[in-house]
Scaffold this active site. Structure first.
Site, PDB file in Angstrom:
ATOM      1  N   THR A  20      11.944   4.560  12.037  1.00  0.00           N
ATOM      2  CA  THR A  20      11.089   4.661  10.847  1.00  0.00           C
ATOM      3  C   THR A  20      10.957   6.147  10.505  1.00  0.00           C
ATOM      4  OG1 THR A  20       9.850   2.653  11.257  1.00  0.00           O
ATOM      5  CG2 THR A  20       8.669   4.387  10.099  1.00  0.00           C
ATOM      6  N   GLY A  74       3.582  -2.072  14.028  1.00  0.00           N
ATOM      7  CA  GLY A  74       2.950  -2.163  12.721  1.00  0.00           C
ATOM      8  C   GLY A  74       1.694  -3.016  12.675  1.00  0.00           C
TER       9      GLY A  74
END
Ligand code: ASP
Length: 296
Positions: A159, A213
């Site tokens: 990410t 997440g």
């Protein structure tokens, strides 16, 4: 005001040695792209977008080209950004057929009617705003396809995100991701969620987060980290305290980059590694695999 910039390439398990040099040069290129904007008096927002686009275009990061795959073998990306001077934000989630999700998030922000678009409506918005479509084949790298086939769901880093301080004192943050390998189609993670994966307030600080997440959303980690800066607190301490809070509340694994209006930084992670390139007025440092590998 001396500008500052931090770019990250995701927190997770250690990068295989064979890929380390290429990832490091990707981070350096993203840093250089963002820094050249700040160096010419550009805005923090432009700098974080440009750094993020550079990493979305790089096949070894889990964003844009090289994103990990859903359980159905498709690519669905998430991204968000925030301008800490205007509190304007833009976010997109579970979007297919786009390489530069951060530019789409920016278009959502500039349009201003909504702040968060997902799925098919976000894809239509992208076309209407002239963002080029990308096919699944163009986004899926051989490496990610192999990992998907082998059901390799270990938390590989990739990410991407950036935080910047510009010469006018503005702070901004951006984050972009393909999410997690084998996720359900339609799943949206923290990278698309303002306050969780991304947050900026030019009076206090800017933060971009990476990691688990669901846990990061539960802990609203980016805003938590920025709020812990209130009263001029040290960003290194605030970053540690925010991560400790995440661990206490959820046991999640994460990393975050944090910048304050004085150009001071906090960089923490509780995973094996997180690649970071940063410059805080005094010199550039590049961290990969958790080690400081270069200072310019
Ligand atoms: N935070 C991202 C997500 O859950 C993944 C990551 O940062 O590695 O979608």
């Amino acid at each position: 005001m001396t500008p500052a910039l931090i770019v990250h390439g995701g927190a997770g398990v250690a990068t295989p040695p064979a890929l380390q040099a290429e990832r490091r040069s990707g981070l350096e290129a993203a840093f250089a792209a963002g820094w050249s904007i700040l160096g010419q008096g550009g805005t923090a927002l432009d700098a974080v977008v440009q750094a993020t686009v550079t990493l979305e275009d790089h096949p070894l990061f889990n964003a844009g080209l090289g994103s990990c795959l859903t359980e159905d073998g498709t690519v669905e990306v998430d991204a968000s950004l925030m301008d800490g001077s205007t509190f304007q934000t833009g976010a997109v989630g579970a979007v297919r057929n786009i390489k530069n999700a951060i530019q789409l998030a920016r278009a959502v922000m500039t349009d201003g009617r909504h702040v968060f678009l997902v799925g098919e409506g976000a894809e239509r918005f992208a076309r209407e705003h002239g963002l080029p479509p990308a096919t699944m084949d163009e986004l899926i790298t051989a490496r990610q396809h192999q990992r998907w086939q082998a059901q390799q769901t270990a938390g590989e880093p990739g990410t991407v995100g950036a935080v910047a301080l510009d010469s006018a004192g503005g702070l901004a943050a951006a984050t972009s991701t393909g999410g997690v390998m084998g996720k359900r189609s339609g799943r949206v993670g923290d990278s698309a969620v303002i306050g969780a994966g991304t947050y900026a307030d030019s009076a206090i600080g800017a933060c971009s987060v990476t990691g688990d997440g669901e846990d990061i959303i539960r802990a609203t980690l980016a805003r938590t980290a920025v709020e812990l800066l209130r009263g001029g607190k040290d960003p290194a301490q605030a970053a540690r305290a925010a991560l400790a809070r995440l661990t206490r509340q959820t046991r999640g694994e994460a990393g975050l980059i944090l910048l304050d209006p004085f150009g001071r930084s906090g960089v923490v992670y509780n995973t094996e590694s997180m690649g970071v390139a940063l410059r805080l007025g005094s010199g550039q440092a590049l961290r990969a695999e958790g080690r400081l590998v270069a200072r310019v």
